[in-house]
Design a protein around this motif. Structure first.
Motif, short mmCIF file in Angstrom:
data_model
loop_
_atom_site.label_atom_id
_atom_site.label_comp_id
_atom_site.label_asym_id
_atom_site.label_seq_id
_atom_site.Cartn_x
_atom_site.Cartn_y
_atom_site.Cartn_z
N GLY A 19 0.79 -1.23 0.00
CA GLY A 19 0.00 0.00 0.00
C GLY A 19 0.82 1.27 0.00
N LEU A 20 2.16 1.14 0.04
CA LEU A 20 3.04 2.31 0.01
C LEU A 20 3.35 2.69 -1.42
CD1 LEU A 20 5.06 4.35 1.33
CD2 LEU A 20 6.76 2.51 1.26
N SER A 21 3.12 3.96 -1.76
CA SER A 21 3.38 4.45 -3.11
C SER A 21 4.20 5.73 -3.04
CB SER A 21 2.07 4.73 -3.85
OG SER A 21 2.32 5.28 -5.14
N VAL A 22 5.31 5.76 -3.80
CA VAL A 22 6.16 6.95 -3.87
C VAL A 22 6.12 7.44 -5.31
CG1 VAL A 22 8.49 7.87 -3.55
CG2 VAL A 22 7.65 6.07 -2.02
N ASP A 23 5.46 8.57 -5.52
CA ASP A 23 5.23 9.12 -6.86
C ASP A 23 6.29 10.17 -7.15
OD1 ASP A 23 4.35 10.41 -9.16
OD2 ASP A 23 2.24 10.22 -8.63
N ASP A 24 7.23 9.81 -8.03
CA ASP A 24 8.32 10.72 -8.36
C ASP A 24 7.89 11.79 -9.35
OD1 ASP A 24 10.93 11.62 -8.08
OD2 ASP A 24 11.65 10.48 -9.80
N PHE A 59 11.50 12.21 1.55
CA PHE A 59 11.10 11.73 0.23
C PHE A 59 12.28 11.06 -0.46
CE2 PHE A 59 10.55 11.91 -4.32
CZ PHE A 59 9.22 11.54 -4.49
N GLY A 60 13.46 11.67 -0.36
CA GLY A 60 14.64 11.09 -0.99
C GLY A 60 14.95 9.70 -0.45
N ILE A 61 14.84 9.53 0.87
CA ILE A 61 15.10 8.22 1.46
C ILE A 61 14.06 7.22 1.00
CG2 ILE A 61 15.16 6.93 3.64
CD1 ILE A 61 16.31 9.46 4.96
N LEU A 62 12.79 7.60 1.03
CA LEU A 62 11.72 6.69 0.62
C LEU A 62 11.82 6.33 -0.86
CD1 LEU A 62 8.61 8.00 2.57
CD2 LEU A 62 9.55 5.69 2.64
N LYS A 63 12.16 7.30 -1.68
CA LYS A 63 12.30 7.02 -3.12
C LYS A 63 13.43 6.03 -3.35
CE LYS A 63 13.32 9.15 -7.59
NZ LYS A 63 14.60 8.48 -7.81
N LEU A 64 14.57 6.26 -2.71
CA LEU A 64 15.72 5.36 -2.87
C LEU A 64 15.36 3.94 -2.47
CD1 LEU A 64 18.84 4.89 -3.25
CD2 LEU A 64 19.03 5.39 -0.80
N LEU A 65 14.76 3.79 -1.28
CA LEU A 65 14.48 2.45 -0.76
C LEU A 65 13.33 1.77 -1.50
CD1 LEU A 65 14.88 3.01 3.10
CD2 LEU A 65 16.59 2.22 1.44
N THR A 66 12.30 2.55 -1.87
CA THR A 66 11.14 1.94 -2.54
C THR A 66 11.46 1.61 -3.99
OG1 THR A 66 9.72 3.30 -1.11
CG2 THR A 66 8.66 2.18 -2.93
N VAL A 95 14.58 -2.76 9.43
CA VAL A 95 16.00 -2.73 9.74
C VAL A 95 16.56 -4.13 9.55
CG1 VAL A 95 15.63 -3.15 12.21
CG2 VAL A 95 17.76 -2.10 11.45
N VAL A 96 17.74 -4.20 8.96
CA VAL A 96 18.48 -5.46 8.87
C VAL A 96 19.69 -5.27 9.77
CG1 VAL A 96 19.67 -7.07 7.35
CG2 VAL A 96 17.67 -5.83 6.51
N TRP A 97 19.63 -5.84 10.96
CA TRP A 97 20.59 -5.54 12.01
C TRP A 97 22.03 -5.76 11.54
CZ3 TRP A 97 18.80 -2.68 15.65
CH2 TRP A 97 17.44 -2.78 16.02
N GLY A 98 22.85 -4.74 11.80
CA GLY A 98 24.25 -4.81 11.46
C GLY A 98 24.55 -4.47 10.01
N ILE A 99 23.49 -4.25 9.21
CA ILE A 99 23.71 -3.94 7.80
C ILE A 99 23.09 -2.61 7.41
CG2 ILE A 99 23.40 -4.75 5.41
CD1 ILE A 99 23.23 -7.59 6.48
N GLY A 100 21.78 -2.46 7.61
CA GLY A 100 21.15 -1.21 7.22
C GLY A 100 19.63 -1.32 7.18
N TYR A 101 19.04 -0.65 6.18
CA TYR A 101 17.59 -0.58 6.08
C TYR A 101 17.12 -0.98 4.68
CZ TYR A 101 17.89 2.17 10.38
OH TYR A 101 18.16 2.60 11.65
N LYS A 102 15.86 -1.38 4.61
CA LYS A 102 15.25 -1.68 3.32
C LYS A 102 13.75 -1.43 3.40
CE LYS A 102 14.13 -6.57 4.15
NZ LYS A 102 14.19 -7.93 3.62
N ILE A 103 13.16 -1.21 2.24
CA ILE A 103 11.71 -1.26 2.10
C ILE A 103 11.34 -2.68 1.71
CG2 ILE A 103 9.73 -0.57 0.68
CD1 ILE A 103 10.36 1.54 2.69
N GLU A 104 10.48 -3.30 2.48
CA GLU A 104 10.06 -4.66 2.20
C GLU A 104 9.40 -4.74 0.83
OE1 GLU A 104 11.05 -7.69 3.19
OE2 GLU A 104 10.15 -7.51 5.19
N LYS A 105 9.74 -5.77 0.07
CA LYS A 105 9.14 -5.95 -1.25
C LYS A 105 7.83 -6.71 -1.08
CE LYS A 105 10.63 -6.96 -5.96
NZ LYS A 105 11.76 -7.44 -6.78
N LEU A 106 6.69 -6.00 -1.20
CA LEU A 106 5.39 -6.59 -0.94
C LEU A 106 4.56 -6.69 -2.24
CD1 LEU A 106 4.55 -4.60 2.31
CD2 LEU A 106 5.40 -6.94 2.14
#
Length: 236
Positions: free
Chosen positions: A143-148, A167-174, A225-236
């Motif tokens: 349900g998450l949408s990032v409209d560039d 927005f920049g962080i969300l766009k990168l990860l999404t 969060v992926v502990w010890g590595i970083g962050y991601k947007i889950e691919k749903l």
């Protein structure tokens, strides 16, 4: 008139000598400058003028920079750089928590401040509606949408107000849903400058994003969060 000369910057500092010195540097770079000397004046100017960036001192009479930033953030998503004589991480985190995009400690090198101003404006004009030559696309995960195209973030069809940094962080990860990015990678991609101990800065923005897009920020559906590595947007 060049793009730079069309950009309006508000300098808010109760020390008129500092405000005047910053104004000189900004005008020499071609920016149009407004000045304010307390938080109330800054808020009035932000509502009245078409601003593209604010340089905000923290310690001011009547209404301090933290309070002013909180109120401005309720209405505007323009970049805010906070100035403070305090160098403790706690004070920096407070500034970032209330919506500042960057933080500069006094006494500062004017050339460094100008570099940060240019960096924030590049990001804002690239992520905002001012740039016509930009990549377009809509990136989704569940349900998450990032409209560039429109620079909008929605969750289950409801628009979520975000700052240019968020927005920049969300766009990168999404855009790269499922891929894990380290804090250094996120910082360098979004801030577009080398990462030097970016943990606190990135973590504060991640927490703010979660509070906006997640039903339960402590048990996130999207921003993991992926502990010890970083962050991601889950691919749903």
């Amino acid at each position: 008139m060049t793009e730079k000369q069309q950009l309006n910057i508000l300098v808010c500092d109760d020390d008129k000598e500092i405000a005047g010195a910053i104004e000189i540097y900004l005008r020499n770079e071609g920016y149009h400058v407004f000045k304010a000397f307390d938080g109330f004046q800054a808020l009035e100017t932000a509502r009245r003028e078409n601003l593209h960036l604010i340089i905000m001192d923290v310690m001011m009479p009547h209404m301090d920079g933290v309070q002013a930033t909180m109120k401005i953030r309720e209405e505007k998503n323009i970049p805010i750089i906070m100035l403070s004589a305090k160098s403790e991480d706690y004070d920096k985190i407070i500034g970032l928590n209330v919506g500042a995009d960057d933080y500069v400690t006094k006494p500062f090198n004017p050339l460094e401040l100008m570099a940060r101003v240019k960096s924030q404006l590049r990001r804002y004009t690239r992520l905002g509606s001012m740039s016509a030559a930009q990549m377009s696309g809509v990136y989704q995960s569940g349900g998450l949408s990032v409209d560039d195209n429109e620079k909008r973030v929605t969750v289950d069809g409801e628009e979520v107000p975000v700052t240019p940094i968020e927005f920049g962080i969300l766009k990168l990860l999404t855009e790269h849903a499922g891929r894990v990015f380290s804090m250094d990678q996120i910082y360098e991609a979004v801030w577009q400058e080398p990462a030097y101990n970016p943990e606190n800065t990135v973590a504060v923005h991640i927490r703010r994003i979660r509070e906006k897009i997640e039903i339960d920020p402590k048990n996130p559906k999207y921003l993991k969060v992926v502990w010890g590595i970083g962050y991601k947007i889950e691919k749903l």
